[in-house]
Scaffold this motif. Sequence first.
Motif, short mmCIF file in Angstrom:
data_model
loop_
_atom_site.label_atom_id
_atom_site.label_comp_id
_atom_site.label_asym_id
_atom_site.label_seq_id
_atom_site.Cartn_x
_atom_site.Cartn_y
_atom_site.Cartn_z
N GLU A 194 -25.45 113.40 -10.87
CA GLU A 194 -25.49 114.07 -9.57
C GLU A 194 -26.69 113.52 -8.80
O GLU A 194 -27.73 113.24 -9.37
N SER B 40 -18.01 118.12 -8.96
CA SER B 40 -18.88 116.95 -8.83
C SER B 40 -18.79 116.31 -7.45
O SER B 40 -19.77 115.72 -6.98
N VAL C 210 -21.60 113.41 -6.48
CA VAL C 210 -21.55 112.30 -7.44
C VAL C 210 -20.87 111.09 -6.79
O VAL C 210 -19.84 111.22 -6.14
N THR D 83 -21.04 119.19 -11.77
CA THR D 83 -20.05 118.31 -12.38
C THR D 83 -19.25 119.07 -13.44
O THR D 83 -19.82 119.78 -14.26
N HIS E 55 -14.93 109.00 -8.23
CA HIS E 55 -15.55 109.81 -7.19
C HIS E 55 -15.62 109.06 -5.86
O HIS E 55 -15.53 107.83 -5.83
#
Length: 234
Positions: free
Chosen positions: A32, A55, A60, A91, A214
């Motif tokens: 993070e 997350s 992230v 997360t 992500h």
Amino acid sequence: MIAADQILRLPLLPLLIAQGLRVRRKALRLPEPEGDRQGTAGSGAPLRLLIAGDSSAAGVGAAHQEQALTGQLVQRLAPRWQVHWRLEATTGHRTADTLQRLMALPAQPFDVAVLALGVNDVTGAVPQGRFERQQRDLARLLTDRFGVQEILACGVPQMEHFPALPQPLAWALGCQARRLDRRLADLSGQIDGFHHLPFELPSDPALAAEDGYHPNPHAYALWADRLATEIENP
């Protein structure tokens, strides 16, 4: 009723399990981002903003909160509002985890809440009925305990486009993500102040972080633009 994809994936189950285990074992685990999780920015009329979720809400894929969803959203709102913001995201959190986290938070007023949840509910095989009930409970908590007037529930991402996921695992997770997203859309017409925002980022691998899972800072910028427009023009 059992969906066609749920029937079709039954013979694929051993392969899907093996792929899921392989992805977990080889996944690049990004931290993070560093940076403040609450603060005040801008001038103008006060806007009390809560961002909560998993997350992606935590940012992230970005190196610092200023490049993540919260930081970029606050930057876009600050020219018009004095934004009092708070980030409550971790997360791996599912809807149930976020619900518990916010239940433990001292009561305080917020005008707008942004929710980014669903991916971990998908990978955790949370049934869609339970997901909907937990989202209802979350909306009720935000309204009753925190006085939230507008809840922006970000749509569940199209997981079939995650570069880190092989086929047919990506297809199977994508189908379940769409089911949960439809539940969020249904809630928009049933709960006052609850608005479903479809996850409309382009399915471009260039918008993914290095883990292939992500968003990267550019994707967070597009996402923040969409949210800022919704907040400023409800």
